[in-house]
Design a protein around this motif. Structure first.
Motif, short mmCIF file in Angstrom:
data_model
loop_
_atom_site.label_atom_id
_atom_site.label_comp_id
_atom_site.label_asym_id
_atom_site.label_seq_id
_atom_site.Cartn_x
_atom_site.Cartn_y
_atom_site.Cartn_z
N ARG A 254 0.78 -1.09 -0.06
CA ARG A 254 -0.04 0.08 0.04
C ARG A 254 0.96 1.56 0.03
O ARG A 254 0.60 2.16 -0.86
N VAL A 257 2.30 1.73 -3.44
CA VAL A 257 1.51 2.29 -4.52
C VAL A 257 1.05 3.88 -4.26
O VAL A 257 1.08 4.52 -4.96
N LEU A 258 0.49 4.11 -2.75
CA LEU A 258 0.16 5.46 -2.55
C LEU A 258 1.51 6.31 -2.80
O LEU A 258 1.14 7.68 -3.19
N ASP A 261 2.75 4.98 -6.89
CA ASP A 261 1.77 4.60 -7.82
C ASP A 261 2.27 3.60 -8.93
O ASP A 261 2.13 3.82 -10.23
N ALA A 292 -13.61 -1.60 3.28
CA ALA A 292 -14.05 -0.59 4.12
C ALA A 292 -13.95 0.96 3.52
O ALA A 292 -14.22 1.81 3.97
N SER A 293 -13.30 0.67 2.22
CA SER A 293 -12.64 1.99 1.54
C SER A 293 -12.81 2.12 0.36
O SER A 293 -12.08 1.52 -0.45
N PHE A 295 -11.99 4.55 -1.28
CA PHE A 295 -10.62 5.23 -1.95
C PHE A 295 -9.75 3.80 -2.45
O PHE A 295 -9.06 3.95 -3.38
N LEU A 296 -9.58 2.95 -1.28
CA LEU A 296 -8.62 1.73 -1.62
C LEU A 296 -9.12 1.00 -2.86
O LEU A 296 -8.26 0.43 -3.63
N GLU A 298 -10.76 1.81 -5.46
CA GLU A 298 -10.51 2.49 -6.80
C GLU A 298 -8.97 2.02 -7.19
O GLU A 298 -8.72 2.11 -8.29
N LEU A 299 -7.97 1.93 -6.14
CA LEU A 299 -6.68 1.43 -6.35
C LEU A 299 -6.35 0.08 -6.99
O LEU A 299 -5.26 -0.05 -7.39
#
Lengths: 324, 324
Positions: A254, A257-258, A261, A292-293, A295-296, A298-299
């Motif tokens: 994570r 990637v964050l 990317d 739960a996310s 945002f995650l 979508e990644l």
């Protein structure tokens, strides 16, 4: 006569080499035990080069991937190889009449993983320690001080165990091969009782380096294998150690990637030889967090996790590409 | 006639613009309240451009930095601006007869910070949310899916508060302006009692947008200021919220350096207007962690932390540089 570029991946126990023909095809490979110390490492590399560049092949260049901090051909802090500060490039150039390039083994492996896949990626090396090699726009990123990808020492839990680096709860303190072994052996369980005859019988084979069978994958570090087997058998302490390791590897992915990317996070190194047992567990952990996310989700983190097959020779291939 | 490139940084409350002459010198700046919605944002940008590119200056190009996910001139998910999916580049090109380029505001600010400093850097935007723009080799990194630098949603404490993204213990859940406000107001203390007349009297001024005083720094988000004042006055809850925020910002800086090894981490955005109070606290936290870790000591993390001065116009300068 075939012109070949030779790459050598020098590990703490074994060294592996490949010969690449034009176009990057692997035409030969070899493997032998690593001899340590400056002379030992030079002899190990020379021996592998001589074995692969025999009379039938013309040697073009030699690249070496090696643990430690590597800059301008000088290897520092490669503790397991007993190299404190060694100008390995100069030592090899004196004995090989071709261009020589040296880099850190994880960065070399990242280059090899990129050569076989393309795109942007992080090669997440899960060995005794943990670090990543990051390739974007076709370039392995070194950073301003050579520290790019040293994500093993990012804390992920302030209540976690103390890391060898001095911090608490680092990724490496949960998921490094040495840390898994330390946590597992902390209370010295009787292995045969805990994991059953199956795993206990398999352990000695995996511990001892078996040489020179080059067609055999390198050994899985024994502690992670034993812990995963014991966890599958229901041992609660093993389940905790395994789940902590999987959680930390997912955290590493994570973070990679964050921050950068990259399209792919490729699991490599000794611990990754647990194979799909590990990759699948990491992907499930990432999916669990993403549930739960939005945002995650979508990644698509879980989809980005791959593992390097044990036979891929990627670290040595990357080393062969170092001379450019 | 002076040829100028104009950059506009569109914030949720205010928009700021600069005019750059050849060589990158700021020759004029302007500021006005942001009007939201597609037409409102276009009118805001056009108004600022008209104000700066009056008869005395010839307009060369317009760049816009704006919150949200930006690709190919299209702005998505800019919730506070009421832009769901707007082709802002097309709308502006229809009204301005010069090249127009749009990008995410944090990436634009990173470009501006790089223009004034050189080298590699991460611009760590501490606003309502938290994200970083990363510049290496002179290029702002976007990543494979435009997510590079979204480090606000990296968890740093599994026991931390739930984040707006759905995860627990994210950097943003400790150090984002909105999260600090939420934590501070969770038990609705009587502000005047807690922080004293000084801070309480200052709060209303900081809350209301004061326009169009372009020579005045943008307001500090009130909650972080109140929390820091209350912590200085000894309030235990404020000390905890402040220390958690500082710890999370230090974690963000460590992650950025260990993943990408940028030379500098520049603190920007509303929360960074706490100034040296914040930068110094973050640097001390990094030094505290390094004291236990030779590995971290060698990375000199505290020395890499800078803050963007409030008057620097860096986000608008970076926007002006977007058209290239």
């Amino acid at each position: 006569m075939n012109r070949v570029r030779i790459g050598v991946d020098v590990g703490g126990t074994n060294a592996e080499a490949v010969a690449l023909a034009a176009g990057g095809r692997v035409v030969a490979s070899a493997r032998r035990a690593t001899r340590i110390g400056p002379d030992g490492v030079v002899d190990t590399v020379r021996g592998l080069v001589a074995e692969l560049a025999d009379g039938r092949r013309e040697l073009v260049s030699v690249g070496v991937g090696i643990p430690g901090i590597v800059a301008d051909g000088i290897v520092r802090h490669a503790v397991n190889l007993d190299l404190r500060e060694t100008d390995l490039a100069a030592a090899l150039r004196g004995r090989l009449a071709v261009p020589v390039a040296i880099d850190n083994d994880v960065r070399a492996a990242a280059l090899g993983a990129h050569a076989t896949r393309g795109g942007s990626l992080a090669y997440l090396n899960l060995g005794t320690g943990i670090a990543a090699g990051i390739v974007t726009d076709g370039t392995v990123r070194r950073g301003a001080s050579g520290a790019a990808g040293e994500i093993g020492h990012i804390p992920v839990d302030p209540a976690g165990p103390v890391c060898a680096c001095g911090q608490r709860g680092c990724i490496e303190a949960f998921a490094g091969g040495a840390a898994i072994a330390r946590r597992w052996h902390a209370t010295e369980p009787a292995l045969a009782e805990v994991v059953g005859a199956h795993a206990a019988a398999r352990t000695p084979t995996d511990v001892s380096p078996v040489l020179p069978a080059t067609d055999r994958p390198p050994a899985i570090p024994p502690a992670p294998l034993v812990v995963f087997d014991a966890a599958d058998a229901g041992d609660e302490r093993a389940i905790r150690i395994r789940d902590d390791a999987v959680h930390a590897i997912a955290a590493a992915a994570r973070i990679l990637v964050l921050a950068t990317d990259v399209e792919r996070v490729v699991l490599g190194g000794g611990v990754s030889r647990l194979g799909e047992r590990l990759r699948g567990a990491v992907a499930r952990e990432l999916d669990r967090a993403a549930a739960a996310s939005p945002f995650l989700t979508e990644l698509r983190l879980a989809d980005r996790i791959e593992r390097e097959p044990a036979f891929s020779h990627v670290p040595a291939i990357g080393a062969a590409l170092l001379p450019g």
